[in-house]
Design a protein around this motif. Structure first.
Motif, PDB file in Angstrom:
ATOM      1  N   UNK A  52       0.843  -1.205   0.000  1.00 48.29           N
ATOM      2  CA  UNK A  52       0.000   0.000   0.000  1.00 48.29           C
ATOM      3  C   UNK A  52       0.877   1.254   0.000  1.00 48.29           C
ATOM      4  N   UNK A  53       1.923   1.236   0.828  1.00 46.88           N
ATOM      5  CA  UNK A  53       2.844   2.368   0.868  1.00 46.88           C
ATOM      6  C   UNK A  53       3.618   2.489  -0.435  1.00 46.88           C
ATOM      7  N   UNK A  54       3.986   1.366  -1.033  1.00 44.76           N
ATOM      8  CA  UNK A  54       4.697   1.393  -2.311  1.00 44.76           C
ATOM      9  C   UNK A  54       3.834   1.987  -3.422  1.00 44.76           C
ATOM     10  N   UNK A  55       2.529   1.698  -3.350  1.00 41.32           N
ATOM     11  CA  UNK A  55       1.620   2.146  -4.401  1.00 41.32           C
ATOM     12  C   UNK A  55       1.320   3.633  -4.311  1.00 41.32           C
ATOM     13  N   UNK A  56       1.183   4.154  -3.095  1.00 38.68           N
ATOM     14  CA  UNK A  56       0.738   5.531  -2.935  1.00 38.68           C
ATOM     15  C   UNK A  56       1.792   6.453  -2.325  1.00 38.68           C
ATOM     16  N   UNK A  57       2.918   5.893  -1.869  1.00 40.69           N
ATOM     17  CA  UNK A  57       4.026   6.723  -1.405  1.00 40.69           C
ATOM     18  C   UNK A  57       4.898   7.137  -2.581  1.00 40.69           C
ATOM     19  N   UNK A  58       5.665   8.195  -2.388  1.00 39.09           N
ATOM     20  CA  UNK A  58       6.530   8.658  -3.476  1.00 39.09           C
ATOM     21  C   UNK A  58       7.893   7.978  -3.383  1.00 39.09           C
ATOM     22  N   UNK A  59       8.308   7.347  -4.472  1.00 41.34           N
ATOM     23  CA  UNK A  59       9.601   6.669  -4.526  1.00 41.34           C
ATOM     24  C   UNK A  59      10.403   7.222  -5.698  1.00 41.34           C
ATOM     25  N   UNK A  60      11.573   7.812  -5.460  1.00 36.67           N
ATOM     26  CA  UNK A  60      12.404   8.317  -6.565  1.00 36.67           C
ATOM     27  C   UNK A  60      12.701   7.271  -7.620  1.00 36.67           C
ATOM     28  N   UNK A  61      12.699   6.005  -7.218  1.00 37.12           N
ATOM     29  CA  UNK A  61      12.985   4.918  -8.151  1.00 37.12           C
ATOM     30  C   UNK A  61      11.985   4.879  -9.300  1.00 37.12           C
ATOM     31  N   UNK A  71       1.632   0.270  -9.411  1.00 38.71           N
ATOM     32  CA  UNK A  71       1.018   1.524  -9.825  1.00 38.71           C
ATOM     33  C   UNK A  71       1.395   1.954 -11.224  1.00 38.71           C
ATOM     34  N   UNK A  72       2.507   1.437 -11.725  1.00 42.08           N
ATOM     35  CA  UNK A  72       2.910   1.748 -13.083  1.00 42.08           C
ATOM     36  C   UNK A  72       3.245   3.217 -13.292  1.00 42.08           C
ATOM     37  N   UNK A  73       3.125   3.669 -14.543  1.00 43.18           N
ATOM     38  CA  UNK A  73       3.448   5.045 -14.898  1.00 43.18           C
ATOM     39  C   UNK A  73       2.493   6.032 -14.224  1.00 43.18           C
ATOM     40  N   UNK A  74       1.252   5.620 -14.037  1.00 43.33           N
ATOM     41  CA  UNK A  74       0.265   6.509 -13.425  1.00 43.33           C
ATOM     42  C   UNK A  74       0.658   6.982 -12.049  1.00 43.33           C
ATOM     43  N   UNK A  77       2.141  10.398 -11.289  1.00 46.60           N
ATOM     44  CA  UNK A  77       1.290  11.581 -11.232  1.00 46.60           C
ATOM     45  C   UNK A  77       0.525  11.699  -9.920  1.00 46.60           C
ATOM     46  N   UNK A  78       0.172  10.561  -9.299  1.00 44.39           N
ATOM     47  CA  UNK A  78      -0.598  10.686  -8.058  1.00 44.39           C
ATOM     48  C   UNK A  78       0.254  10.636  -6.784  1.00 44.39           C
ATOM     49  N   UNK A  79       1.387   9.924  -6.829  1.00 43.41           N
ATOM     50  CA  UNK A  79       2.166   9.799  -5.588  1.00 43.41           C
ATOM     51  C   UNK A  79       2.771  11.105  -5.064  1.00 43.41           C
ATOM     52  N   UNK A  80       3.054  12.137  -5.911  1.00 43.13           N
ATOM     53  CA  UNK A  80       3.509  13.405  -5.325  1.00 43.13           C
ATOM     54  C   UNK A  80       2.472  14.034  -4.395  1.00 43.13           C
ATOM     55  N   UNK A  81       1.219  13.581  -4.492  1.00 45.54           N
ATOM     56  CA  UNK A  81       0.163  14.095  -3.615  1.00 45.54           C
ATOM     57  C   UNK A  81      -0.261  13.053  -2.576  1.00 45.54           C
ATOM     58  N   UNK A  82      -0.472  11.809  -3.016  1.00 45.07           N
ATOM     59  CA  UNK A  82      -1.016  10.805  -2.090  1.00 45.07           C
ATOM     60  C   UNK A  82      -0.042  10.434  -0.982  1.00 45.07           C
ATOM     61  N   UNK A  83       1.251  10.630  -1.199  1.00 49.91           N
ATOM     62  CA  UNK A  83       2.212  10.269  -0.150  1.00 49.91           C
ATOM     63  C   UNK A  83       1.959  11.050   1.134  1.00 49.91           C
ATOM     64  N   UNK A  84       1.389  12.248   1.000  1.00 48.65           N
ATOM     65  CA  UNK A  84       1.179  13.100   2.168  1.00 48.65           C
ATOM     66  C   UNK A  84       0.060  12.655   3.083  1.00 48.65           C
ATOM     67  N   UNK A  85      -0.724  11.669   2.662  1.00 53.41           N
ATOM     68  CA  UNK A  85      -1.828  11.188   3.491  1.00 53.41           C
ATOM     69  C   UNK A  85      -1.492   9.862   4.181  1.00 53.41           C
ATOM     70  N   UNK A  86      -0.279   9.371   3.958  1.00 55.36           N
ATOM     71  CA  UNK A  86       0.148   8.105   4.545  1.00 55.36           C
ATOM     72  C   UNK A  86       1.158   8.348   5.659  1.00 55.36           C
ATOM     73  N   UNK A  87       1.144   7.472   6.668  1.00 56.08           N
ATOM     74  CA  UNK A  87       2.088   7.605   7.778  1.00 56.08           C
ATOM     75  C   UNK A  87       2.582   6.233   8.213  1.00 56.08           C
ATOM     76  N   UNK A  88       3.827   6.212   8.643  1.00 55.42           N
ATOM     77  CA  UNK A  88       4.469   4.944   8.981  1.00 55.42           C
ATOM     78  C   UNK A  88       3.897   4.324  10.248  1.00 55.42           C
TER      79      UNK A  88
END
Length: 246
Positions: A52-61, A71-74, A77-88
């Motif tokens: 879940x974190x891999x899909x919606x967190x931002x990864x430079x890779x 999540x693929x190429x899409x 576009x969404x992870x620069x925003x969705x990462x901010x709603x996730x917490x470890x």
């Protein structure tokens, strides 16, 4: 000179003050963050939570189009925003929620839901840019609202130390509080409180990255780059909002 409305004193408007005196926008966001984290922990297994974190967190890779990233190429576009709603973990969430309440409140009251969303969103993107500049080849995942919260902090700094603007009604003599003027960067440099606050906050964040052992944690656990770049994004975003909304 703009005279936006500042925080209102609930006791001056009559009635009992609410128990939680937060703007609805800030309250709704806090509830969403808590419910999202609670649901993820209750529903997902440890392995599913990591995916879940891999899909919606931002990864430079992702910029290298790594096929193993969900999540693929899409997701670019969404992870620069969705990462901010996730917490470890809960500590990570609670820390961000507390600062969100403190600095999100003045931004939401001054600029409304739209302005709050603009500063929050630019803080997320700004945090990603700062993180990416330092961790371009990293496999680490950026999560958390810290970049956006830092943007709210940077925006609030522009007016929170400024004196109140007051107006006296010529007919009734009533004194009305109009708000606080937005300070220019050069004016803030002359304000010892603003300079001191910024210097301490920036210094602590740099220590997180340069000397993580002194701070009692691993450097990778604190995205200090996202904090600083988010702060800068919010600092300049409010000047644009001031021109557009007032």
């Amino acid at each position: 000179m703009n005279n936006p409305q500042d925080d209102q004193n609930p006791q001056e408007s009559g009635g009992n003050p609410p128990i939680v005196n937060l703007p609805p926008t800030v309250t709704a966001l806090i509830i969403f963050l808590v419910l999202l984290h609670l649901s993820a922990n209750l529903i997902l297994s440890e392995e599913s939570f990591y995916r879940f974190l891999l899909t919606f967190g931002f990864a430079p890779l992702r910029l290298q189009f790594a096929p193993e990233m969900p999540g693929g190429v899409g997701a670019l576009f969404w992870t620069p925003f969705t990462h901010g709603f996730l917490h470890a973990d809960w500590m990570h969430l609670i820390f961000n929620v507390l600062w969100l309440a403190v600095f999100g409140t003045p931004i939401a009251r001054r600029y409304g839901p739209f302005g709050f969303a603009v500063v929050f969103g630019l803080g997320l993107v700004g945090g990603v840019i700062g993180y990416l500049l330092v961790h371009y080849n990293s496999v680490a995942i950026l999560i958390g609202a810290s970049g956006a919260v830092s943007a709210l902090m940077g925006g609030a700094l522009r007016f929170m130390y400024q004196p109140l603007i007051k107006e006296v009604d010529k007919e009734t003599g009533e004194v009305r509080i109009l708000g606080r003027r937005l300070a220019t960067p050069s004016e803030l440099l002359k304000d010892q409180r603003a300079v001191g606050f910024t210097a301490v906050w920036m210094g602590v964040n740099v220590l997180f990255g340069v000397f993580p052992q002194l701070m009692g944690m691993e450097g990778a656990n604190v995205a200090w780059e996202a904090h600083i770049s988010g702060f800068v994004a919010g600092f300049f975003a409010v000047a644009w909002l001031e021109r557009r909304l007032f």
